[in-house]
Design an enzyme around this catalytic site. Sequence first.
Site, PDB file in Angstrom:
ATOM      1  N   ALA A 181     -11.367  39.262   8.677  1.00 33.31           N
ATOM      2  CA  ALA A 181     -10.952  37.907   8.304  1.00 33.31           C
ATOM      3  C   ALA A 181     -12.075  36.944   8.688  1.00 33.31           C
ATOM      4  O   ALA A 181     -12.791  37.169   9.678  1.00 33.31           O
ATOM      5  CB  ALA A 181      -9.665  37.530   9.023  1.00 33.31           C
ATOM      6  N   GLU A 182     -12.237  35.876   7.903  1.00 31.00           N
ATOM      7  CA  GLU A 182     -13.272  34.902   8.220  1.00 31.00           C
ATOM      8  C   GLU A 182     -12.957  34.214   9.538  1.00 31.00           C
ATOM      9  O   GLU A 182     -11.795  34.006   9.869  1.00 31.00           O
ATOM     10  CB  GLU A 182     -13.375  33.859   7.101  1.00 31.00           C
ATOM     11  CG  GLU A 182     -14.013  34.437   5.872  1.00 31.00           C
ATOM     12  CD  GLU A 182     -14.164  33.406   4.768  1.00 31.00           C
ATOM     13  OE1 GLU A 182     -14.367  32.216   5.071  1.00 31.00           O
ATOM     14  OE2 GLU A 182     -14.069  33.809   3.598  1.00 31.00           O
TER      15      GLU A 182
ATOM     16  N   CYS B 237      -9.347  35.295  -0.982  1.00 31.39           N
ATOM     17  CA  CYS B 237      -8.811  36.630  -1.270  1.00 31.39           C
ATOM     18  C   CYS B 237      -7.328  36.704  -1.592  1.00 31.39           C
ATOM     19  O   CYS B 237      -6.941  37.413  -2.520  1.00 31.39           O
ATOM     20  CB  CYS B 237      -9.094  37.532  -0.088  1.00 31.39           C
ATOM     21  SG  CYS B 237     -10.854  37.644   0.180  1.00 31.39           S
TER      22      CYS B 237
ATOM     23  N   VAL C  95     -20.355  42.698  -4.129  1.00 27.73           N
ATOM     24  CA  VAL C  95     -20.522  41.492  -4.946  1.00 27.73           C
ATOM     25  C   VAL C  95     -19.180  40.816  -5.177  1.00 27.73           C
ATOM     26  O   VAL C  95     -18.120  41.383  -4.918  1.00 27.73           O
ATOM     27  CB  VAL C  95     -21.178  41.817  -6.305  1.00 27.73           C
ATOM     28  CG1 VAL C  95     -22.610  42.253  -6.120  1.00 27.73           C
ATOM     29  CG2 VAL C  95     -20.388  42.869  -7.049  1.00 27.73           C
ATOM     30  N   ASN C  96     -19.284  39.607  -5.681  1.00 32.77           N
ATOM     31  CA  ASN C  96     -18.104  38.804  -5.984  1.00 32.77           C
ATOM     32  C   ASN C  96     -17.242  39.426  -7.081  1.00 32.77           C
ATOM     33  O   ASN C  96     -17.771  39.923  -8.065  1.00 32.77           O
ATOM     34  CB  ASN C  96     -18.630  37.486  -6.564  1.00 32.77           C
ATOM     35  CG  ASN C  96     -18.201  36.350  -5.731  1.00 32.77           C
ATOM     36  OD1 ASN C  96     -17.473  36.547  -4.755  1.00 32.77           O
ATOM     37  ND2 ASN C  96     -18.610  35.147  -6.111  1.00 32.77           N
TER      38      ASN C  96
HETATM   39  C1  UGA Z   1      -7.797  37.730   4.723  1.00 33.03           C
HETATM   40  C2  UGA Z   1      -7.225  38.953   5.481  1.00 33.03           C
HETATM   41  O1  UGA Z   1      -6.605  38.516   6.696  1.00 33.03           O
HETATM   42  C3  UGA Z   1      -8.315  39.965   5.814  1.00 33.03           C
HETATM   43  O2  UGA Z   1      -7.757  41.136   6.421  1.00 33.03           O
HETATM   44  C4  UGA Z   1      -9.027  40.368   4.510  1.00 33.03           C
HETATM   45  O3  UGA Z   1     -10.096  41.278   4.773  1.00 33.03           O
HETATM   46  C5  UGA Z   1      -9.588  39.117   3.865  1.00 33.03           C
HETATM   47  O4  UGA Z   1      -8.504  38.204   3.556  1.00 33.03           O
HETATM   48  C6  UGA Z   1     -10.294  39.504   2.596  1.00 33.03           C
HETATM   49  O5  UGA Z   1      -9.678  40.166   1.756  1.00 33.03           O
HETATM   50  O6  UGA Z   1     -11.495  39.250   2.506  1.00 33.03           O
HETATM   51  P1  UGA Z   1      -9.090  35.532   5.453  1.00 33.03           P
HETATM   52  O7  UGA Z   1      -8.784  35.067   4.065  1.00 33.03           O
HETATM   53  O8  UGA Z   1     -10.458  35.396   5.974  1.00 33.03           O
HETATM   54  O9  UGA Z   1      -8.693  37.081   5.598  1.00 33.03           O
HETATM   55  O10 UGA Z   1      -8.169  34.708   6.450  1.00 33.03           O
HETATM   56  P2  UGA Z   1      -6.705  34.853   7.088  1.00 33.03           P
HETATM   57  O11 UGA Z   1      -6.836  34.722   8.562  1.00 33.03           O
HETATM   58  O12 UGA Z   1      -6.002  36.037   6.591  1.00 33.03           O
HETATM   59  O13 UGA Z   1      -6.002  33.537   6.557  1.00 33.03           O
HETATM   60  C7  UGA Z   1      -5.696  33.346   5.183  1.00 33.03           C
HETATM   61  C8  UGA Z   1      -4.890  32.076   5.003  1.00 33.03           C
HETATM   62  O14 UGA Z   1      -3.584  32.228   5.521  1.00 33.03           O
HETATM   63  C9  UGA Z   1      -5.471  30.853   5.715  1.00 33.03           C
HETATM   64  O15 UGA Z   1      -5.360  29.724   4.874  1.00 33.03           O
HETATM   65  C10 UGA Z   1      -4.599  30.704   6.939  1.00 33.03           C
HETATM   66  O16 UGA Z   1      -4.558  29.406   7.437  1.00 33.03           O
HETATM   67  C11 UGA Z   1      -3.260  31.162   6.401  1.00 33.03           C
HETATM   68  N1  UGA Z   1      -2.326  31.638   7.442  1.00 33.03           N
HETATM   69  C12 UGA Z   1      -2.627  32.753   8.164  1.00 33.03           C
HETATM   70  C13 UGA Z   1      -1.143  30.961   7.640  1.00 33.03           C
HETATM   71  O17 UGA Z   1      -0.843  29.943   6.966  1.00 33.03           O
HETATM   72  N2  UGA Z   1      -0.261  31.424   8.587  1.00 33.03           N
HETATM   73  C14 UGA Z   1      -0.530  32.535   9.334  1.00 33.03           C
HETATM   74  O18 UGA Z   1       0.335  32.906  10.177  1.00 33.03           O
HETATM   75  C15 UGA Z   1      -1.735  33.211   9.117  1.00 33.03           C
END
Ligand code: UGA
Length: 459
Positions: A152-153, A260, A73-74
């Site tokens: 990750a999404e 997250c 859950v959230n």
């Molecule tokens: C993140 C983590 O990567 C996951 O491992 C984790 O399970 C998830 O949170 C969670 O806790 O649910 P997510 O938020 O889906 O996943 O997406 P990310 O790919 O991590 O990106 C997060 C943010 O960082 C995005 O806004 C993305 O654009 C930014 N980002 C990512 C950057 O600005 N630079 C980068 O090099 C990578």
Amino acid sequence: MAVIADQCPDLKVTVVDINQARIDAWNDSDLSKLPVYEPGLDDVVARARGRNLFFSTAVDEAIASADMVFISVNTPTKSKGLGAGQASDLRWVEACARQVAQSARGHTIVVEKSTLPVRTAEAVKAILSVSEQSADGVKRSFAVLSNPEFLAEGTAIPDLQTPDRVLIGGEHPEAIDALASVYGRWVPQERILRTNLWSSELSKLTANAFLAQRISSINSVGALCEATGADVREVARAIGTDSRIGSKFLQAGPGFGGSCFQKDILNLVYLCRHFGLPDVADYWESVVHLNTWQQQRIARTVVQKLLGTVTGKHLAILGFAFKANTNDTREAPAIRIAKDLLEEGAQLAIHDPKVDSEQIARDLQLSASTEPDFKSGPSRAALSGEGTWWPSDDIASALRGADAVIILTEWNQYRDLDWSALAPLMRRPSWVFDARSVVKPEEVQSAGLNLWRVGEGQP
Ligand code: UGA
């Protein structure tokens, strides 16, 4: 859960929710109507749904017949009360634990899947243990495990199908073995890590904090690159080839978004303060500060480059989701940047291939206007200096008459725009602000447009 069902056809997986509309959407025969947009999810659901994957609102029955219950859950940041703005709101976790305590039969393994503060399992155990001793005549026993999710999404399905690791924290070896045997159907044993409960809970927060910290680090260096004539892409490549640093998560941008990173760091900060570690708390809090600063800095840069004012100016925003390949806008950098520009009186045409206009209106707390007719001169809102926005379904109409384009999400379709065709639609002098480094600078410049790229200094 859908991937578990897909990988383990002999296990029955029932996903329950009290929200009937959501469950109906999960059961919709039209797979494009699933409540979550995630590449590949429709195929997984198509394979497993009705075979061994079920979606239902019959929560108590599902708990009673389950050997394992996953609590997913959230846990948003609390908006009021003790720890407001930092601590996680655990009311839904607690409500779930109580419902499990009441409805479970026999031995049940309860798995924390939601991201939780360290020592939440203790609260869950306390609730469950009361029902073990309850006088209702039903035999119940529980084992609590922590099994945080690292997907990750946008890449959720491959992340789940071939995870870097699966983490299982707990105190009962038989319960850990039982969950490990589920993942063991498709994840190599050496990737299934076993820890104590508290290490598992803390590892999830720490992983997100480290990833977010890398983004704030590279964004801080990006600002220095802009000031000194260096280029953050070159610096990222140079440091990323050091195998101790690694090349991932070094992409400078408009700051991190998503449900997250910020939430988990603030949670970590709250825990540090709670446990009497204010300096550690300050250290992690600065990662969030830098992120907010980066978003404000981008809005400020746009205003400065557009001759110090955007009042009444038409700007096109390309991308509203917090990253590409998702329709999720939670904590999206576009929200703060757009709000800052609206505050300055800008007229924003907003394009995103997956985010709908109702969501944008909710995020901006401002209803959409109708697209102004630029041929008939400046709109009333533009003349009065009031910020407005409207959704744009196609990129060319978003750019028509615009002074600037601001790219905030790295959707693939923004990488190959035909700038020579788009530039004549804009008002001159026109700007491209590329906060995601997706455009080809030569093509933008040869179309006669001014270009600002995040982290690019002028040598
Ligand atoms: C993140 C983590 O990567 C996951 O491992 C984790 O399970 C998830 O949170 C969670 O806790 O649910 P997510 O938020 O889906 O996943 O997406 P990310 O790919 O991590 O990106 C997060 C943010 O960082 C995005 O806004 C993305 O654009 C930014 N980002 C990512 C950057 O600005 N630079 C980068 O090099 C990578």
